[in-house]
Design a protein around this motif. Structure first.
Motif, PDB file in Angstrom:
ATOM      1  N   ALA A 245      -5.418   4.586  -8.034  1.00  0.00           N
ATOM      2  CA  ALA A 245      -6.630   5.086  -7.363  1.00  0.00           C
ATOM      3  C   ALA A 245      -6.260   6.072  -6.252  1.00  0.00           C
ATOM      4  N   ASP A 246      -5.207   5.763  -5.499  1.00  0.00           N
ATOM      5  CA  ASP A 246      -4.782   6.660  -4.417  1.00  0.00           C
ATOM      6  C   ASP A 246      -4.348   8.017  -4.981  1.00  0.00           C
TER       7      ASP A 246
ATOM      8  N   ALA B 156      -4.993   4.299   1.837  1.00  0.00           N
ATOM      9  CA  ALA B 156      -6.305   3.644   1.781  1.00  0.00           C
ATOM     10  C   ALA B 156      -6.929   3.555   3.174  1.00  0.00           C
TER      11      ALA B 156
ATOM     12  N   GLU C  89      -3.366  -0.918  -9.384  1.00  0.00           N
ATOM     13  CA  GLU C  89      -4.642  -0.179  -9.389  1.00  0.00           C
ATOM     14  C   GLU C  89      -4.790   0.681  -8.147  1.00  0.00           C
ATOM     15  N   GLN C  90      -4.353   0.111  -7.033  1.00  0.00           N
ATOM     16  CA  GLN C  90      -4.461   0.847  -5.762  1.00  0.00           C
ATOM     17  C   GLN C  90      -3.627   2.132  -5.817  1.00  0.00           C
TER      18      GLN C  90
ATOM     19  N   GLN D 210     -10.319   5.320   4.445  1.00  0.00           N
ATOM     20  CA  GLN D 210     -11.427   4.543   5.002  1.00  0.00           C
ATOM     21  C   GLN D 210     -11.802   5.014   6.390  1.00  0.00           C
TER      22      GLN D 210
ATOM     23  N   SER E 265      -1.488   3.738   5.833  1.00  0.00           N
ATOM     24  CA  SER E 265      -1.622   3.706   4.377  1.00  0.00           C
ATOM     25  C   SER E 265      -2.692   4.703   3.962  1.00  0.00           C
TER      26      SER E 265
ATOM     27  N   GLN F 196       0.835  -1.205   0.000  1.00  0.00           N
ATOM     28  CA  GLN F 196       0.000   0.000   0.000  1.00  0.00           C
ATOM     29  C   GLN F 196       0.866   1.250   0.000  1.00  0.00           C
TER      30      GLN F 196
ATOM     31  N   ALA G  24      -2.940  -6.219  -7.731  1.00  0.00           N
ATOM     32  CA  ALA G  24      -3.910  -5.276  -7.148  1.00  0.00           C
ATOM     33  C   ALA G  24      -3.263  -3.944  -6.770  1.00  0.00           C
ATOM     34  N   TYR G  25      -1.965  -3.957  -6.483  1.00  0.00           N
ATOM     35  CA  TYR G  25      -1.326  -2.715  -6.034  1.00  0.00           C
ATOM     36  C   TYR G  25      -1.168  -1.683  -7.147  1.00  0.00           C
TER      37      TYR G  25
END
Ligand code: GLU
Length: 289
Positions: free
Chosen positions: A67-68, A268, A63-64, A272, A266, A22, A60-61
């Motif tokens: 997105a971040d 994300a 995209e993460q 959240q 992180s 992350q 997945a990272y």
């Protein structure tokens, strides 16, 4: 910040995370410094995924990360570059260094290096611990067998002294730290090609900073020592010299630099937990210096 720049320089910066975890606050600062420097000068801000270590990368990272960055309000120019698509360019650069006689094959295991260092009275020390003691230097006489580059049995190391003999004295400019004289001994004979992946961080970075025409390399100051090796490689490979900006690190409450283990910090997780992008960016005040 750019007062010592010549007018007319097109500013191109990059954010170069590894998709192995992350992004945390430290990455947010690195991205913001690169982004704001470029945007403030009407320049380009590029994204590069440093994904050569396929043993640690997770799909997945990617995209993460993207997105971040979008959530933080940062848009990069053009498609993101993946270093995993650039292995042929790194191999070509390694061939060039081999032709110059400044790399040598190294078959030492981590354990063997540790044992050798422990047995030495005065092992060479780098900023983050002992350096490679040069065990394999000179062993292969500069003429390794064909096919050794990618046969998985050897890493390739830079012969930093030989390299410095060829380049002579070098300097690089850092906008915070001033003009720095390159110290070829600082990180010693670093690995330029890992035995498992055929390349390594320093080589891939200099090849891609040139490929992406990066004018200003911005990143945390833990990588200031890396600029010494990278400037040396640029000179050997005939690549342009970027200006550097090594910014302060984001530290945790104990004063330690953030790492991927700090998952609670992180981007994300903070998002959240209800933090807004503006609040997160405001936490990065240290980057203003
Ligand atoms: N990939 C490195 C990191 O995530 C950055 C390398 C660089 O900026 O030169 O720390």
């Amino acid at each position: 910040m750019l007062s010592n720049e010549s007018p007319g320089v097109t500013v191109r910066t990059r954010f170069a995370p590894s998709p192995t975890g992350q992004l945390h606050l430290g990455h947010a600062l690195a991205a913001r410094v690169a982004h704001d420097l470029a945007r403030g000068q009407g320049g380009a801000f590029l994204l590069r995924h440093e994904d050569i270590d396929t043993t640690r990368v997770r799909e997945a990272y990617y995209e993460q990360i993207e997105a971040d960055l979008c959530w933080l309000g940062m848009r990069w120019d053009g498609p993101a570059l993946r270093q995993s698509s650039r292995l042929a360019a790194y191999a070509t650069a390694l061939d060039r260094l081999q032709a110059l006689g400044v790399i040598y094959p190294c078959a030492c295991t981590r354990r063997e290096i540790q044992d050798e260092v422990a047995a030495m009275v005065a092992a060479p020390q780098g900023p983050e611990g002992p350096l490679y003691p040069g065990t394999c230097r000179g062993r292969a006489d500069g003429t390794p067998l064909p096919g050794m580059i990618a046969d998985g049995s050897h890493a390739w190391r830079l012969d930093s002294r030989k390299a410095a003999d060829i380049t002579g004295k070098l300097t690089f400019t850092d906008l915070r730290h001033g003009t720095q004289e390159v110290n070829p001994d600082l990180l010693g004979d670093v690995v330029l090609a890992r035995r498992d992946i055929g390349t390594a961080y320093h080589l891939a970075v200099v090849v891609d900073d040139a490929y992406q025409e990066i004018s200003h390399v911005t990143r945390g100051e833990d990588l200031l020592p890396a600029a010494h090796v990278q400037r040396l490689l640029q000179a050997l490979l005939g690549l342009p010299e970027p200006v550097y900006l090594h910014h302060p690190l984001v530290l945790d409450a104990q004063g330690r630099r953030l790492a991927k283990r700090h998952d609670a910090q992180s981007i994300a997780a903070l998002r959240q937990a209800g933090m807004s992008a503006a609040e997160l960016l405001a936490r990065l005040g240290a980057g203003d210096s």
